[in-house]
Structures are given as C-alpha cells and as structure tokens.
Design a protein around this motif. Structure first.
Motif, mmCIF file in Angstrom:
data_model
loop_
_atom_site.group_PDB
_atom_site.id
_atom_site.type_symbol
_atom_site.label_atom_id
_atom_site.label_comp_id
_atom_site.label_asym_id
_atom_site.label_seq_id
_atom_site.Cartn_x
_atom_site.Cartn_y
_atom_site.Cartn_z
ATOM 1 N N MET A 164 23.719 29.013 46.931
ATOM 2 C CA MET A 164 24.659 29.993 46.423
ATOM 3 C C MET A 164 24.330 31.344 47.051
ATOM 4 N N THR A 165 25.344 32.059 47.487
ATOM 5 C CA THR A 165 25.135 33.345 48.126
ATOM 6 C C THR A 165 24.958 34.443 47.083
ATOM 7 N N ASP A 166 24.229 35.458 47.487
ATOM 8 C CA ASP A 166 23.988 36.612 46.628
ATOM 9 C C ASP A 166 25.187 37.535 46.723
ATOM 10 N N LEU A 167 25.955 37.673 45.646
ATOM 11 C CA LEU A 167 27.092 38.578 45.632
ATOM 12 C C LEU A 167 26.621 39.953 45.201
ATOM 13 N N SER A 168 26.439 40.820 46.186
ATOM 14 C CA SER A 168 26.063 42.188 45.855
ATOM 15 C C SER A 168 26.566 43.116 46.948
ATOM 16 N N LEU A 169 26.840 44.337 46.569
ATOM 17 C CA LEU A 169 27.240 45.394 47.483
ATOM 18 C C LEU A 169 26.238 46.521 47.356
ATOM 19 N N THR A 170 25.822 47.061 48.487
ATOM 20 C CA THR A 170 24.940 48.216 48.463
ATOM 21 C C THR A 170 25.654 49.352 49.161
ATOM 22 N N ASP A 184 27.397 42.794 39.962
ATOM 23 C CA ASP A 184 28.301 42.086 39.057
ATOM 24 C C ASP A 184 29.378 41.372 39.878
ATOM 25 N N ALA A 185 29.384 40.054 39.845
ATOM 26 C CA ALA A 185 30.327 39.257 40.633
ATOM 27 C C ALA A 185 31.770 39.574 40.266
ATOM 28 N N GLY A 186 32.042 39.832 39.000
ATOM 29 C CA GLY A 186 33.402 40.159 38.580
ATOM 30 C C GLY A 186 33.888 41.451 39.208
ATOM 31 N N THR A 187 33.024 42.454 39.261
ATOM 32 C CA THR A 187 33.381 43.741 39.856
ATOM 33 C C THR A 187 33.632 43.587 41.350
ATOM 34 N N ILE A 188 32.778 42.834 42.014
ATOM 35 C CA ILE A 188 32.926 42.626 43.463
ATOM 36 C C ILE A 188 34.198 41.847 43.749
#
Length: 183
Positions: free
Chosen positions: A1-7, A21-25
């Motif tokens: 599973m990939t890491d869903l994150s934004l920096t 938060d996956a929902g926000t992304i």
C-alpha cells in the motif's frame, strides 16, 4: 500500500506542512480533476465560438478571430496534456545551468580566441546543428559524440547569459550571430 501524504512548504515558513489524511488528499485530487475538466471544456467552447465568429461574422475583422481561437485550442481536452507538458518543461532549458561550461575548438580556433578574446558564433549548418550560436558542453570526447573530432582544445568559461540547455551535459548553446567575450 502506498503512503498517501503531501508535503508542502509555506512561503516564509521553515517547517513543511505534511498532510496525511487520505480523505483530504483524495478531495484535493478530485477538485483538481474537476477544475481540469471544466477548464478544458470551457476552452473547447471558446474555440468553437471563435471559429463561428471567424466564419459567420460579416465584420471585416472576422478573420482575426482565428488568433484567440488558436490560443483556445491549446487547452481543449485532446491538446491540454501536450500543452501542459511543453509549458511545464520549457523552463528546464534555462534553469539551474552549470556555473562553467566548456567550449571545444581547434588549435587555430584557440589561437584566434586567445588573440581576440572572443569565441565566434558558429554558422547554421557549419557545426551548429541547432542553429547559429556558441556551443558548449559539460563533457567532451569521447563521451560527447556531438563534438567534432577536430575540436580537441577545451576552453572553460563562465556560463554566458542567455545560454540554453539543449541536451543535459552534452549540448548547451548561446544562440545568435554574436560571439561570446572571454574575460
């Protein structure tokens, strides 16, 4: 599973903001897709509008409607990905150029450069396959096969203003008929 994150880094802020938060992304990506779709459909409509003006209007200026129509077609659904790629990569030719590049020349060319302090621009078709200008590289022979075999004398110079990257490490050019003054 990939890491869903934004920096992201806020301007003027030293610490990055990390959104995990996956929902926000997913919501952000959905909104970007929605914006893309709406903007390309609007461009499609604008292109059709200008085509109609150019063909149906009785104004003597009607043929000029082709100009905004051409620009509108650059963001239609079929063309937008290519337009985005071209515009997104256009700055790459000018960004983060090396501080120094090497111009390769012949012995007689080096003598002329030493005498005048000027590297003359190549003529189109002579050795300048990308047009007239002063050609430079980061790597020389034998790695760089674009340099003519007779050009064995390297001259290292500060990267001149207006230089463009054609092929990273291999070909850089300062286009134009003027030469480059050596300091």
């Amino acid at each position: 599973m990939t890491d869903l994150s934004l920096t992201c880094r806020r301007e003027g802020c030293g610490t990055p903001v990390r959104v995990t938060d996956a929902g926000t992304i997913n919501h952000l990506l959905f909104k970007l897709r929605q914006l893309y779709r709406q903007s390309t459909l609007a461009a499609d409509g604008a292109a059709q509008h200008w085509a109609d003006v150019a063909t149906a209007s009785e104004s003597p200026f009607a043929p000029l409607a082709h100009v905004p129509g051409v620009f509108a077609t650059l963001w239609t659904p079929d063309v937008a990905p290519t337009t985005a790629t071209v515009l997104g990569s256009a700055g790459y030719g000018f960004a983060a150029l090396p501080k120094h590049l090497t111009h390769f020349t012949t012995r007689s060319g080096a003598a002329g450069i030493a005498r005048t302090g000027l590297i003359h621009a190549s003529r189109a078709g002579a050795s300048g396959i990308f047009g007239p200008g002063v050609y430079m590289a980061r790597f020389g022979p034998p790695v760089n096969l674009m340099i003519r075999e007779v050009a064995t004398v390297p001259i290292v110079l500060p990267t001149p203003a207006g230089t463009v990257r054609i092929l990273p490490y291999i070909a850089y050019v300062r286009w134009g008929a003027k030469g480059v003054r050596i300091q």
